[in-house]
Design an enzyme around this catalytic site. Structure first.
Site, PDB file in Angstrom:
ATOM      1  N   HIS A 223       0.136  35.480  -1.548  1.00  0.00           N
ATOM      2  CA  HIS A 223      -0.196  36.860  -1.901  1.00  0.00           C
ATOM      3  C   HIS A 223      -1.606  36.974  -2.488  1.00  0.00           C
ATOM      4  O   HIS A 223      -2.101  36.087  -3.150  1.00  0.00           O
ATOM      5  CB  HIS A 223       0.846  37.447  -2.877  1.00  0.00           C
ATOM      6  N   ASN A 224      -2.233  38.117  -2.184  1.00  0.00           N
ATOM      7  CA  ASN A 224      -3.547  38.501  -2.720  1.00  0.00           C
ATOM      8  C   ASN A 224      -4.703  37.638  -2.200  1.00  0.00           C
ATOM      9  O   ASN A 224      -5.812  37.708  -2.725  1.00  0.00           O
ATOM     10  CB  ASN A 224      -3.559  38.456  -4.257  1.00  0.00           C
TER      11      ASN A 224
END
Length: 304
Positions: A223-224
């Site tokens: 994620h991210n």
């Protein structure tokens, strides 16, 4: 496959690489392509620079080769980048790809937007509000979660999962508590995503994959993560949460990039390396933990 004269093929290849030269019988017909190991008379093949001196005894009709290659082929397409030129020729000579289609077994959520000439394979699951750009190919058994955006001309291979929640927890009273993810995944144009690769959605902001990125099979993008344009992530690599990867970065097989690391433009990460600190621009980095050994060379840029 197409039958074409060497001169006509040369004129086509020059639209991609103006430095290419042709030597030998320009009127010779080329009847498709074959590999060097299983060469078929009448076809075009290619020679890598490092094996050029070992094939001079073969009777080749047409070959793409570097300037120093030792070969007596009837037609020689001479270039400093034989791999790229040869596979450009292969794509031109090959039979056309079958027309786009949407498999009847694919499942779609609400408000899905699909561009023109998109193919979606059997048993795909496409979530709510997904956007898929023109000419993109989604192979069988792909899962794309809600709100994911995929650009034009992409390839998502079988078994890939895009936009699932990442590994995010807070710890309280000696227990892990799941953090809900509110971001999604935004994928640019001309991106390839390999089989069984997972790209997690962002926690708050989106996970972003830039234009021209190539991600191999069995990779994990957490994620991210942000990956810049024209970077390459090769098999079994793990990119941990909130990593920022610049443009034209090359990450070799089985590499691990620790969370919140920044890898600057043009850097190379060697096979099996474990990156635990920020990586500077255009450097080559190897080992566990990864250490910088040199600056990226012209040959590195050409090959990777």
């Amino acid at each position: 496959m197409k039958k074409i004269s060497a001169e006509a093929l040369f004129e086509y290849l020059r639209t991609r690489d103006t430095s290419i030269e042709i030597h030998g019988n320009k009127n010779r017909d080329i009847l498709g392509f074959s590999s060097l190991n299983n060469y078929k008379t009448g076809t075009i093949t290619w020679i890598k620079k490092q094996v050029g001196a070992n094939v001079c005894h073969l009777k080749l009709t047409a070959v793409v080769c570097p300037p120093d290659a030792q070969t007596e082929a009837e037609v020689r397409f001479v270039t400093d980048n034989p791999k790229d030129v040869f596979f450009t020729a292969v794509e031109y000579l090959a039979d056309p790809i079958s027309a786009s289609k949407i498999a009847p077994t694919a499942v779609f959520g609400k408000s899905v937007q699909i561009g023109e000439n998109v193919s979606i394979g059997d048993y795909c699951c496409i979530g709510d509000n997904v956007q898929i750009g023109d000419g993109t190919i989604i192979e069988a058994h792909v899962v794309i979660h809600k709100n994911v955006k995929i650009g034009k001309g992409c390839l998502v291979k079988s078994g890939a999962i895009i936009g699932g929640a990442g590994y995010g927890y807070s710890k309280r009273d000696h227990r892990y508590h799941k953090i809900r993810h509110y971001g999604s995944v935004v994928i640019g144009d001309n991106v390839d995503i390999g089989s069984n690769t997972c790209i997690d959605c962002g926690t708050i902001d989106d996970t972003v994959i830039g234009n021209g990125v190539k991600i191999d099979n069995l990779c994990h993008i957490a994620h991210n993560v942000t990956i810049g344009n024209n970077s390459s992530i090769v098999a079994n690599s793990t990119i941990c949460g909130s990593v920022v990867i610049g443009c034209e970065v090359y990450i070799a097989p089985n590499s691990v990039i620790m969370n919140q690391i920044k890898v600057e433009d043009g850097a190379m990460i060697g096979m099996g390396a474990v990156v635990t600190k920020n990586i500077e621009e255009s450097t080559v980095n190897v080992g566990f933990p990864a250490k910088t050994i040199r600056i990226r060379t012209k040959e590195d840029w050409r090959n990777y």
